[in-house]
Scaffold this motif. Structure first.
Motif, PDB file in Angstrom:
ATOM      1  N   TRP A 424       5.770   3.242  -3.371  1.00 29.35           N
ATOM      2  CA  TRP A 424       6.247   1.931  -2.908  1.00 29.35           C
ATOM      3  C   TRP A 424       5.561   1.533  -1.612  1.00 29.35           C
ATOM      4  O   TRP A 424       5.184   0.374  -1.411  1.00 29.35           O
ATOM      5  CB  TRP A 424       7.771   1.950  -2.734  1.00 29.35           C
ATOM      6  N   LEU A 425       5.401   2.512  -0.762  1.00 24.08           N
ATOM      7  CA  LEU A 425       4.712   2.241   0.499  1.00 24.08           C
ATOM      8  C   LEU A 425       3.271   1.819   0.219  1.00 24.08           C
ATOM      9  O   LEU A 425       2.752   0.871   0.829  1.00 24.08           O
ATOM     10  CB  LEU A 425       4.766   3.509   1.375  1.00 24.08           C
ATOM     11  N   ASP A 426       2.644   2.479  -0.731  1.00 21.99           N
ATOM     12  CA  ASP A 426       1.265   2.108  -1.073  1.00 21.99           C
ATOM     13  C   ASP A 426       1.198   0.732  -1.737  1.00 21.99           C
ATOM     14  O   ASP A 426       0.213   0.016  -1.582  1.00 21.99           O
ATOM     15  CB  ASP A 426       0.631   3.174  -1.981  1.00 21.99           C
ATOM     16  N   LYS A 427       2.222   0.378  -2.484  1.00 22.00           N
ATOM     17  CA  LYS A 427       2.236  -0.966  -3.089  1.00 22.00           C
ATOM     18  C   LYS A 427       2.316  -2.032  -1.991  1.00 22.00           C
ATOM     19  O   LYS A 427       1.707  -3.096  -2.099  1.00 22.00           O
ATOM     20  CB  LYS A 427       3.436  -1.128  -4.024  1.00 22.00           C
ATOM     21  N   VAL A 428       3.093  -1.747  -0.941  1.00 19.43           N
ATOM     22  CA  VAL A 428       3.190  -2.698   0.170  1.00 19.43           C
ATOM     23  C   VAL A 428       1.857  -2.742   0.914  1.00 19.43           C
ATOM     24  O   VAL A 428       1.401  -3.798   1.340  1.00 19.43           O
ATOM     25  CB  VAL A 428       4.348  -2.302   1.114  1.00 19.43           C
ATOM     26  N   ARG A 429       1.228  -1.615   1.019  1.00 19.71           N
ATOM     27  CA  ARG A 429      -0.038  -1.513   1.747  1.00 19.71           C
ATOM     28  C   ARG A 429      -1.195  -2.156   0.983  1.00 19.71           C
ATOM     29  O   ARG A 429      -1.987  -2.902   1.529  1.00 19.71           O
ATOM     30  CB  ARG A 429      -0.339  -0.024   1.902  1.00 19.71           C
ATOM     31  N   PHE A 430      -1.264  -1.852  -0.320  1.00 24.20           N
ATOM     32  CA  PHE A 430      -2.466  -2.201  -1.091  1.00 24.20           C
ATOM     33  C   PHE A 430      -2.217  -3.184  -2.237  1.00 24.20           C
ATOM     34  O   PHE A 430      -3.150  -3.554  -2.939  1.00 24.20           O
ATOM     35  CB  PHE A 430      -3.107  -0.941  -1.668  1.00 24.20           C
ATOM     36  N   GLY A 431      -0.960  -3.548  -2.469  1.00 25.57           N
ATOM     37  CA  GLY A 431      -0.673  -4.521  -3.528  1.00 25.57           C
ATOM     38  C   GLY A 431      -0.060  -3.863  -4.750  1.00 25.57           C
ATOM     39  O   GLY A 431      -0.266  -2.675  -5.011  1.00 25.57           O
ATOM     40  N   GLU A 462      -0.159 -13.973  -0.128  1.00 20.92           N
ATOM     41  CA  GLU A 462      -0.424 -12.564  -0.474  1.00 20.92           C
ATOM     42  C   GLU A 462       0.503 -11.636   0.313  1.00 20.92           C
ATOM     43  O   GLU A 462       1.088 -10.703  -0.243  1.00 20.92           O
ATOM     44  CB  GLU A 462      -1.880 -12.184  -0.134  1.00 20.92           C
ATOM     45  N   ILE A 463       0.596 -11.919   1.614  1.00 15.41           N
ATOM     46  CA  ILE A 463       1.414 -11.030   2.465  1.00 15.41           C
ATOM     47  C   ILE A 463       2.875 -11.081   2.025  1.00 15.41           C
ATOM     48  O   ILE A 463       3.539 -10.048   1.950  1.00 15.41           O
ATOM     49  CB  ILE A 463       1.273 -11.419   3.957  1.00 15.41           C
ATOM     50  N   PHE A 464       3.349 -12.276   1.678  1.00 17.36           N
ATOM     51  CA  PHE A 464       4.764 -12.361   1.307  1.00 17.36           C
ATOM     52  C   PHE A 464       5.050 -11.773  -0.067  1.00 17.36           C
ATOM     53  O   PHE A 464       6.191 -11.407  -0.353  1.00 17.36           O
ATOM     54  CB  PHE A 464       5.317 -13.774   1.550  1.00 17.36           C
ATOM     55  N   GLN A 465       4.022 -11.619  -0.880  1.00 20.45           N
ATOM     56  CA  GLN A 465       4.240 -10.841  -2.116  1.00 20.45           C
ATOM     57  C   GLN A 465       4.506  -9.386  -1.752  1.00 20.45           C
ATOM     58  O   GLN A 465       5.325  -8.704  -2.373  1.00 20.45           O
ATOM     59  CB  GLN A 465       3.014 -10.935  -3.016  1.00 20.45           C
ATOM     60  N   LEU A 466       3.821  -8.909  -0.732  1.00 21.71           N
ATOM     61  CA  LEU A 466       4.031  -7.530  -0.278  1.00 21.71           C
ATOM     62  C   LEU A 466       5.400  -7.390   0.386  1.00 21.71           C
ATOM     63  O   LEU A 466       6.087  -6.375   0.224  1.00 21.71           O
ATOM     64  CB  LEU A 466       2.920  -7.113   0.688  1.00 21.71           C
ATOM     65  N   VAL A 467       5.783  -8.427   1.128  1.00 21.95           N
ATOM     66  CA  VAL A 467       7.119  -8.437   1.744  1.00 21.95           C
ATOM     67  C   VAL A 467       8.183  -8.328   0.647  1.00 21.95           C
ATOM     68  O   VAL A 467       9.164  -7.592   0.778  1.00 21.95           O
ATOM     69  CB  VAL A 467       7.316  -9.730   2.578  1.00 21.95           C
TER      70      VAL A 467
END
Ligand code: 2FM
Ligand code: ZN
Length: 569
Positions: A424-431, A462-467
């Motif tokens: 999950w952390l990597d999904k936030v980091r890299f998509g 893009e950033i808010f998709q990660l948020v």
């Protein structure tokens, strides 16, 4: 492999020193500041300068009206402009003035270079003259009836009623705005820069590309405008004005001054020189004809003509380097209307600052800015909902739902994310779609590319998709439920530590837009200033973080209206 450090110089257009900054100035400063901060975050040497544009008839006349010297007026205005820009977190290396020794020297030097290159000619021309005030009248200081439709009180260059353009001498019953007297035609010797001969050079220049990234020197719409101007043929450019004038006197003449638009862009060089001399940076490395550094100007579409024609032609003829690109933006409208004092849509920087948080506006502008020259609309209701729902409701909410538990149950010490949390952390980091490969589609690279191309609205999306991914993780793990169960402490520690790491990564991605907030997050996390590459690493387990405090206030919708405009703004 780390990319070589780039040496970049960025400028914003120099605001006139005869009035307050308004939100139109602020959007440009914010657009450029985000870009500069992004480059710096990536480790590049990115210098950022601007200045007040102090010369010309309006400053001279306003000072007189206020019973001041022009020097007094421009000093007061400079103090206000600098304070406003600082309040919006515009991180200039130098915010200078064109009425400075460096600018005088560089203007004289440029003029001598142009003379040596055979580019300066003189010619006697006739212009409207105010016989009462004994001064030549700039177009904007003559009014009269439109020669096409006879509308009264039209300016000397165009009719606001029928849209006709003309020269001031064509006005019917003209009068001087300064004294009310009927102007007379009077001859005077003027100096001209041989712009007409520069057309082949300008045509080549606009068709070339930025050697650094292969991008265009002007955006497509600006390049088309330029083609139109070149196609219409270029006239030599009148670079002198007669006394009385507030500016630099032309060497070797008496009572002839450089037109403000000659020394204003030289003010970019002068502001940089002032900074470079103090910082021990070599001025010539940035301005000599063979410079390998990069130069970018952020401007509004109303002054494209000066930056796409006069400025490159002057630089070229004088033997200086050329800009890598000119980044042009559109106008700022307010609630769909042009900013205007009478409609109450003219908002000064200070009026905004008196009511609202500067970072709210920075974020709002970021959600709307792109690499095109379209106009951008400010709507306070829209600003309030974007700030409240995105920034506070989604991004800050990640911190609000995790930091407190680290303080309360774990003595402020971070733990390690659980094995299943890492993905999950990597999904936030890299998509979300990142599959572990070193792919260009990795979110950090996509976002970086969008910042570099000034596509900030897409970067925010893009950033808010990660948020959203981070919030999905927190909603799924429900730390507030875990906290109720003493047997789930270890899990609570993993979940909240993961969320803190997610928040740190997202803060890096938003840092160019929200620098003050990012500084507060760094203080809260008790870490050094974050860099772009730090998004690839985690915080160490055992690292202590500070006590959580509110990071940003909501916009109060009841107050979210444009501040009232004082009558004499
Ligand atoms: O249009 C303006 O507000 C000018 N003062 C901008 C000058 S930009 C640069 F060329 F100096
Ligand atoms: Zn008309």
């Amino acid at each position: 492999m780390t990319k070589a450090q780039r040496k970049i110089l960025v400028t914003t257009a120099l605001p006139y020193a005869n009035g307050s900054l308004h939100l139109g100035h602020v959007i440009e400063a914010v657009q450029a500041d985000i870009w500069v901060r992004f480059q710096r975050l990536c480790g590049h040497a990115c210098h950022f300068v601007s200045a007040d544009d102090t010369h010309g008839t309006p400053v001279m006349l306003r000072a007189e009206q206020e019973g001041k010297t022009p020097e007094q007026l421009i000093a007061e205005v400079h103090r206000d402009h600098a304070a406003d820009l600082k309040a919006f977190h515009i991180d200039f290396d130098n915010f200078h003035t064109t009425h400075a020794p460096e600018n005088r020297d560089l203007t004289y030097d440029t003029y001598r270079r142009l003379q040596a290159a055979g580019k300066i000619k003189s010619k006697v021309i006739e212009q409207l003259y105010d016989p009462v005030r004994n001064m030549f009248l700039p177009d904007r200081f003559v009014k009269g009836q439109c020669p096409k439709c006879a509308a009264k009180d039209q300016y000397g260059d165009n009719c606001e009623v029928c849209g006709a353009t003309y020269v001031p001498s064509e006005l019917i019953a003209p009068y001087s705005v300064v004294s009310g007297a009927a102007p007379v035609m009077k001859p005077s010797e003027h100096y001209f820069f041989g712009l007409s001969e520069c057309a082949p050079f300008l045509s080549d220049w606009v068709h070339g590309c930025n050697a650094v990234d292969g991008g265009p020197r002007l955006q497509a719409a600006a390049a088309n405008k330029m083609k139109e101007w070149l196609g219409g043929g270029l006239k030599d450019w009148d670079i002198s004005r007669d006394a009385p004038y507030f500016g630099f006197e032309i060497p070797g003449t008496v009572g002839k001054y450089f037109y403000v638009w000659l020394d204003a862009p030289i003010g970019y060089m002068a502001s940089f020189k002032h900074f470079a001399d103090a910082a021990g940076i070599d001025f010539d490395e940035y301005w000599a004809a063979d410079s390998t550094t990069e130069l970018y100007h952020f401007i509004g579409k109303d002054i494209l003509y000066f930056h796409a024609l006069f400025w490159p032609a002057t630089l070229h003829a004088a033997g200086f380097r050329l800009p890598n690109a000119v980044f042009t933006h559109g106008f700022l409208t307010v609630n769909g209307q042009k900013m205007s004092k009478s409609r109450g849509t003219f908002i000064t920087a200070r009026q905004y600052l008196d009511h609202f948080d500067p970072e709210h506006l920075r974020y709002y502008f970021a959600t709307k800015l792109n690499g095109n020259i379209e106009d951008i609309d400010l709507n306070y209701g829209d600003l309030a909902s974007r700030v409240n729902s995105d920034l506070i409701g989604k991004y800050i909410n990640i911190a609000s739902r995790s930091f407190g538990f680290i303080g309360k149950y774990f003595d402020g010490q971070l733990g390690a994310p659980g094995a299943g949390d890492r993905q999950w952390l990597d999904k936030v980091r890299f998509g979300d779609s990142w599959d572990g490969a070193d792919a260009p589609a990795r979110a950090d690279r996509v976002i970086a590319d969008l910042y570099a191309r000034r596509e900030y609205s897409k970067a925010m999306r893009e950033i808010f998709q990660l948020v959203d991914i981070a919030n999905f993780f927190i909603n799924q793990e429900k730390p507030w439920e875990l906290a109720k169960l003493p047997q789930s402490r270890a899990r609570l520690h993993e979940v909240c530590s993961t969320a803190v790491n997610m928040f740190r990564v997202l803060t890096i991605y938003l840092k160019p837009v929200l620098p003050a907030l990012a500084r507060n997050v760094e203080a809260l996390l008790q870490i050094e200033a974050l860099l772009w590459r730090d998004a690839q690493t985690d915080m160490a387990a055992g690292h202590g973080i500070g006590e959580f405090r509110r990071l940003m206030e909501r916009v109060d919708l009841k107050e979210a209206q444009p501040p009232a405009v004082p009558a004499a703004a």
